[in-house]
Design a protein around this motif. Structure first.
Motif, mmCIF file in Angstrom:
data_model
loop_
_atom_site.group_PDB
_atom_site.id
_atom_site.type_symbol
_atom_site.label_atom_id
_atom_site.label_comp_id
_atom_site.label_asym_id
_atom_site.label_seq_id
_atom_site.Cartn_x
_atom_site.Cartn_y
_atom_site.Cartn_z
ATOM 1 N N GLY A 121 14.610 78.662 -73.817
ATOM 2 C CA GLY A 121 14.400 79.798 -72.930
ATOM 3 C C GLY A 121 14.857 79.555 -71.509
ATOM 4 N N ARG A 122 15.655 78.511 -71.310
ATOM 5 C CA ARG A 122 16.113 78.164 -69.962
ATOM 6 C C ARG A 122 17.620 77.921 -69.961
ATOM 7 N N GLN A 123 18.214 78.056 -68.790
ATOM 8 C CA GLN A 123 19.655 77.867 -68.637
ATOM 9 C C GLN A 123 19.925 76.973 -67.440
ATOM 10 N N GLU A 124 21.057 76.303 -67.510
ATOM 11 C CA GLU A 124 21.468 75.467 -66.383
ATOM 12 C C GLU A 124 22.416 76.247 -65.483
ATOM 13 N N TRP A 125 22.131 76.188 -64.177
ATOM 14 C CA TRP A 125 23.011 76.776 -63.165
ATOM 15 C C TRP A 125 23.498 75.664 -62.249
ATOM 16 N N GLY A 126 24.763 75.745 -61.853
ATOM 17 C CA GLY A 126 25.321 74.759 -60.941
ATOM 18 C C GLY A 126 25.531 75.359 -59.566
ATOM 19 N N VAL A 127 25.246 74.573 -58.540
ATOM 20 C CA VAL A 127 25.470 75.013 -57.158
ATOM 21 C C VAL A 127 26.193 73.898 -56.412
ATOM 22 N N LYS A 128 27.317 74.264 -55.802
ATOM 23 C CA LYS A 128 28.051 73.338 -54.952
ATOM 24 C C LYS A 128 28.078 73.903 -53.537
ATOM 25 N N ALA A 129 27.909 73.015 -52.566
ATOM 26 C CA ALA A 129 27.939 73.413 -51.157
ATOM 27 C C ALA A 129 29.065 72.661 -50.459
ATOM 28 N N TYR A 130 29.847 73.402 -49.665
ATOM 29 C CA TYR A 130 30.990 72.825 -48.962
ATOM 30 C C TYR A 130 30.866 73.099 -47.470
ATOM 31 N N VAL A 131 31.419 72.181 -46.686
ATOM 32 C CA VAL A 131 31.476 72.374 -45.238
ATOM 33 C C VAL A 131 32.877 72.015 -44.775
ATOM 34 N N GLU A 132 33.386 72.767 -43.799
ATOM 35 C CA GLU A 132 34.709 72.493 -43.257
ATOM 36 C C GLU A 132 34.715 71.139 -42.555
ATOM 37 N N LYS A 133 35.802 70.411 -42.719
ATOM 38 C CA LYS A 133 35.952 69.149 -41.999
ATOM 39 C C LYS A 133 36.187 69.419 -40.518
ATOM 40 N N ALA A 134 35.913 68.424 -39.704
ATOM 41 C CA ALA A 134 36.130 68.561 -38.257
ATOM 42 C C ALA A 134 37.615 68.393 -37.964
ATOM 43 N N GLN A 135 38.395 69.412 -38.346
ATOM 44 C CA GLN A 135 39.841 69.312 -38.287
ATOM 45 C C GLN A 135 40.347 69.127 -36.855
ATOM 46 N N SER A 136 39.782 69.903 -35.924
ATOM 47 C CA SER A 136 40.336 69.873 -34.574
ATOM 48 C C SER A 136 40.201 68.495 -33.947
ATOM 49 N N ALA A 137 39.050 67.843 -34.198
ATOM 50 C CA ALA A 137 38.847 66.518 -33.617
ATOM 51 C C ALA A 137 39.805 65.508 -34.222
ATOM 52 N N ALA A 138 39.990 65.601 -35.547
ATOM 53 C CA ALA A 138 40.882 64.670 -36.219
ATOM 54 C C ALA A 138 42.315 64.861 -35.744
ATOM 55 N N GLN A 139 42.726 66.128 -35.536
ATOM 56 C CA GLN A 139 44.086 66.407 -35.120
ATOM 57 C C GLN A 139 44.340 65.914 -33.696
ATOM 58 N N ALA A 197 13.515 76.653 -59.730
ATOM 59 C CA ALA A 197 13.850 76.041 -61.021
ATOM 60 C C ALA A 197 12.676 75.250 -61.576
ATOM 61 N N VAL A 198 12.757 74.942 -62.874
ATOM 62 C CA VAL A 198 11.731 74.093 -63.496
ATOM 63 C C VAL A 198 12.135 72.625 -63.440
ATOM 64 N N ALA A 199 13.410 72.364 -63.205
ATOM 65 C CA ALA A 199 13.902 70.996 -63.049
ATOM 66 C C ALA A 199 15.218 71.051 -62.295
ATOM 67 N N SER A 200 15.582 69.961 -61.647
ATOM 68 C CA SER A 200 16.832 69.924 -60.892
ATOM 69 C C SER A 200 17.413 68.515 -60.931
ATOM 70 N N ARG A 201 18.727 68.459 -60.740
ATOM 71 C CA ARG A 201 19.442 67.190 -60.652
ATOM 72 C C ARG A 201 20.482 67.303 -59.549
ATOM 73 N N ARG A 202 20.641 66.214 -58.796
ATOM 74 C CA ARG A 202 21.721 66.164 -57.810
ATOM 75 C C ARG A 202 22.769 65.190 -58.312
ATOM 76 N N HIS A 203 23.949 65.714 -58.620
ATOM 77 C CA HIS A 203 25.045 64.873 -59.064
ATOM 78 C C HIS A 203 25.834 64.374 -57.856
ATOM 79 N N ARG A 204 26.630 63.354 -58.096
ATOM 80 C CA ARG A 204 27.464 62.823 -57.023
ATOM 81 C C ARG A 204 28.465 63.892 -56.572
ATOM 82 N N ALA A 205 28.655 63.972 -55.266
ATOM 83 C CA ALA A 205 29.629 64.930 -54.730
ATOM 84 C C ALA A 205 31.016 64.581 -55.244
ATOM 85 N N GLN A 206 31.794 65.593 -55.588
ATOM 86 C CA GLN A 206 33.124 65.377 -56.134
ATOM 87 C C GLN A 206 34.143 65.092 -55.041
#
Length: 267
Positions: A121-139, A197-206
């Motif tokens: 009676g349960r399903q797995e959902w995936g959530v990924k969060a992204y943030v922009e790199k500090a491009q201006s500083a690197a450039q 959720a009833v359970a959660s897992r944090r996988h390694r960032a890709q």
């Protein structure tokens, strides 16, 4: 057959759930079932010249082969999951024969039953969060300074490398602060989502090569959610969007992240 092995996709309860007709899995092999101890395993017979120990070592480094195999594996699991709670097993789990699979169902019976009860009676959902790199500083570090800036630097600095080091340190501070803030935000997102959720897992960032994106991935989460709370979960996610974080929702999936079982005896 001495030159063949038994590829295992998933395990479900033996409640007269037939194998989907015409279903084919890895290497385009037909999928069948092996019943034992109130459980049923979904398997295919596979040639060991492709799925034996040595061939697999080579094949697992072939991304095209790996992608095709993973797609076929997932297709079988999803077909079974559409009819009954299912416990997927790891990709490329190959046994020497049917008797070894039956022994697995006997020896790990209680583990499979508990696992299947947990995901029913349960399903797995995936959530990924992204943030922009500090491009201006690197450039600013990578690009040479303008002539006026170089002249000002020579007047203010006694060392030719001082200006570069100063800009390099500023860039690193900017990147570190961006990463710190994004990490704190990701923790908050994870806390909110796992409260639904009833359970959660944090996988390694890709790595960007795997994610196909240039941004930093700061969250790679999996959430086991009651089917009747799926809309509530999606609303909670929508309320977390913005503030420099891009959120990606995937699913629903068969509960891959919540049915991990170390299968003793597999190749």
């Amino acid at each position: 057959m001495a030159d063949a092995g038994t590829y295992l996709y998933a395990v479900a309860r033996d409640v007269d759930v037939p194998c989907p007709e015409g279903l084919r899995g890895v290497a385009d092999q037909a999928v069948r079932t092996i019943a034992r101890s109130g459980l049923v395993a979904y398997v295919s017979t596979v040639p060991l010249d492709q799925f034996g120990e040595e061939p697999l070592r080579r094949s697992m480094e072939d991304l095209d082969w790996l992608g095709e195999t993973a797609h076929a594996h997932h297709r079988v699991v999803e077909a079974v999951a559409a009819a009954a709670p299912v416990a997927p097993v790891r990709l490329v789990t190959v046994y020497s024969g049917e008797e070894q699979v039956r022994r697995l169902l006997d020896e790990r019976h209680d583990d499979f039953v508990e696992m299947l009860s947990r995901v029913a009676g349960r399903q797995e959902w995936g959530v990924k969060a992204y943030v922009e790199k500090a491009q201006s500083a690197a450039q600013s570090v990578a690009q040479p300074a303008a002539p006026q800036e170089r002249e000002a630097s020579r007047q203010e600095s006694s060392s030719p490398g001082t200006d570069y080091l100063r800009r390099r340190q500023a860039s690193l501070r900017t990147r570190e602060e961006t990463w710190r803030q994004a990490g704190a935000r990701a923790e908050r997102i994870h806390d909110v989502l796992r409260s639904v959720a009833v359970a959660s897992r944090r996988h390694r960032a890709q790595d960007p090569e795997l994610s196909g994106r240039d941004e930093w991935m700061v969250l790679n989460g999996a959430y086991l959610v009651d089917e009747e709370r799926a809309e509530e979960f999606a609303r909670a996610l929508d309320g977390l969007r913005g503030q420099g974080i891009e959120l990606e929702l995937t699913g629903p999936w068969a509960p891959y992240s919540f049915t991990v079982l170390e299968e003793g005896g597999a190749r």
